[in-house]
Design an enzyme around this catalytic site. Sequence first.
Site, PDB file in Angstrom:
ATOM      1  N   GLY A   1       0.828  -1.200   0.000  1.00  0.00           N
ATOM      2  CA  GLY A   1       0.000   0.000   0.000  1.00  0.00           C
ATOM      3  C   GLY A   1       0.863   1.251   0.000  1.00  0.00           C
ATOM      4  O   GLY A   1       0.636   2.181  -0.790  1.00  0.00           O
ATOM      5  N   HIS A   2       1.875   1.284   0.881  1.00  0.00           N
ATOM      6  CA  HIS A   2       2.812   2.406   0.872  1.00  0.00           C
ATOM      7  C   HIS A   2       3.540   2.495  -0.464  1.00  0.00           C
ATOM      8  O   HIS A   2       3.712   3.582  -1.030  1.00  0.00           O
ATOM      9  CB  HIS A   2       3.866   2.232   1.973  1.00  0.00           C
TER      10      HIS A   2
ATOM     11  N   GLN B   1      -0.312  10.793  17.648  1.00  0.00           N
ATOM     12  CA  GLN B   1      -1.559  10.180  17.184  1.00  0.00           C
ATOM     13  C   GLN B   1      -1.892   8.878  17.915  1.00  0.00           C
ATOM     14  O   GLN B   1      -2.818   8.167  17.525  1.00  0.00           O
ATOM     15  CB  GLN B   1      -1.524   9.969  15.673  1.00  0.00           C
TER      16      GLN B   1
ATOM     17  N   GLN C   1      -6.466   5.859   0.176  1.00  0.00           N
ATOM     18  CA  GLN C   1      -7.912   5.895   0.425  1.00  0.00           C
ATOM     19  C   GLN C   1      -8.290   5.132   1.677  1.00  0.00           C
ATOM     20  O   GLN C   1      -9.321   5.430   2.303  1.00  0.00           O
ATOM     21  CB  GLN C   1      -8.670   5.319  -0.778  1.00  0.00           C
TER      22      GLN C   1
ATOM     23  N   GLN D   1      -8.879  10.753   7.111  1.00  0.00           N
ATOM     24  CA  GLN D   1      -7.612  11.444   7.291  1.00  0.00           C
ATOM     25  C   GLN D   1      -7.253  12.247   6.046  1.00  0.00           C
ATOM     26  O   GLN D   1      -6.883  13.428   6.134  1.00  0.00           O
ATOM     27  CB  GLN D   1      -6.515  10.422   7.588  1.00  0.00           C
TER      28      GLN D   1
ATOM     29  N   LEU E   1      -4.432  -3.563   2.750  1.00  0.00           N
ATOM     30  CA  LEU E   1      -3.090  -3.717   3.280  1.00  0.00           C
ATOM     31  C   LEU E   1      -2.850  -2.675   4.369  1.00  0.00           C
ATOM     32  O   LEU E   1      -3.208  -1.514   4.235  1.00  0.00           O
ATOM     33  CB  LEU E   1      -2.064  -3.561   2.162  1.00  0.00           C
TER      34      LEU E   1
END
Length: 334
Positions: A46-47, A71, A176, A181, A217
């Site tokens: 994903g990154h 956070q 997404q 965020q 992921l």
Amino acid sequence: MTVPELPNSSIPIFTTIASYRQWRENAFRSGESVGFVPTMGALHDGHLSLVRSSLRENDLTVVSIFVNPAQFAPHEDLSTYPRTLARDLQLLEAEAVPTSTKDERKLSAVFAPTVTEMYPSGIVLNVTEQKGAFIEVKGFSHQMEGKTRPTFFRGVATVVTKLFNVIQPTNAYFGQKDIQQALILKRLVKDLLCYYPSPERLHIVPTARDPIDGLALSSRNLYLTPDGRKVAPTLRKALVAAESRWNQGATKQECIDAALAEVEACQTKIAAEGLQVEVRLDYIEMNDASDFSVLEPTTTPAGKFTILSGALYVDKTRLIDNILLGDTTGILDS
């Protein structure tokens, strides 16, 4: 504070703001665009999909790796959050995209600061004891994920503002999977009149998923046991069931009921197969994307941009996911 010894890497690694800013000044002088992917490490595809987007669209690409204390609430998993810098750097070194002007474009730099560098006034997890400057996006941080994690978006908005001030990206890339965020950050850069990046240069990239079962992921997937991994796709199945009913013209409540049935079916499967795992639903909800207000139970499809999202605990691992409904024109990168 002593900076830990860094793994060997072909990618330049900056651990201080001063050293990075010198590098960034050179990019300004040469007129090169800089893409930016902020991460907390424990990288996965994903990154890396965000990194590839940046490599395609910018002369230079920077990835930050920083586990942000602000956070995390005091009861959350800051101390156990996976830290895999050596592996992360190996994954980043392997990323390259072809270009029209040269054979390939690779990552230009990693920004991996210490906590002291990012929070010069210090940082504790208890919000009431924190000192220094923090950023809040009022009215958009208490719904959806913010309902369960009330200080989360304050921490995200603060660290991302700091990172934008340091990195000064031409373009920035977010996934997404964390749609609330990403939309909050779009509003942040608009309201704070940011230029690096401007709102239209903050890109939201579709969620990267397991090609077999569709699980979103996430770094936290590393926490899942083998039995936990078997049932982890339940949230995705529940959201897809709700989406299907929505597309058939069902009411919001009927869609939520369809999602809940999938969660109940999972719990039945766990009992029948004797799986050593506990599944607990946090929430499944439908929200107006413009202000995150909760849709009324009798609401039916109207083409309006709507977020269908949820969170599910698999043992102690909290998984999140979402599906975007209605008119999403201009929201996601293709």
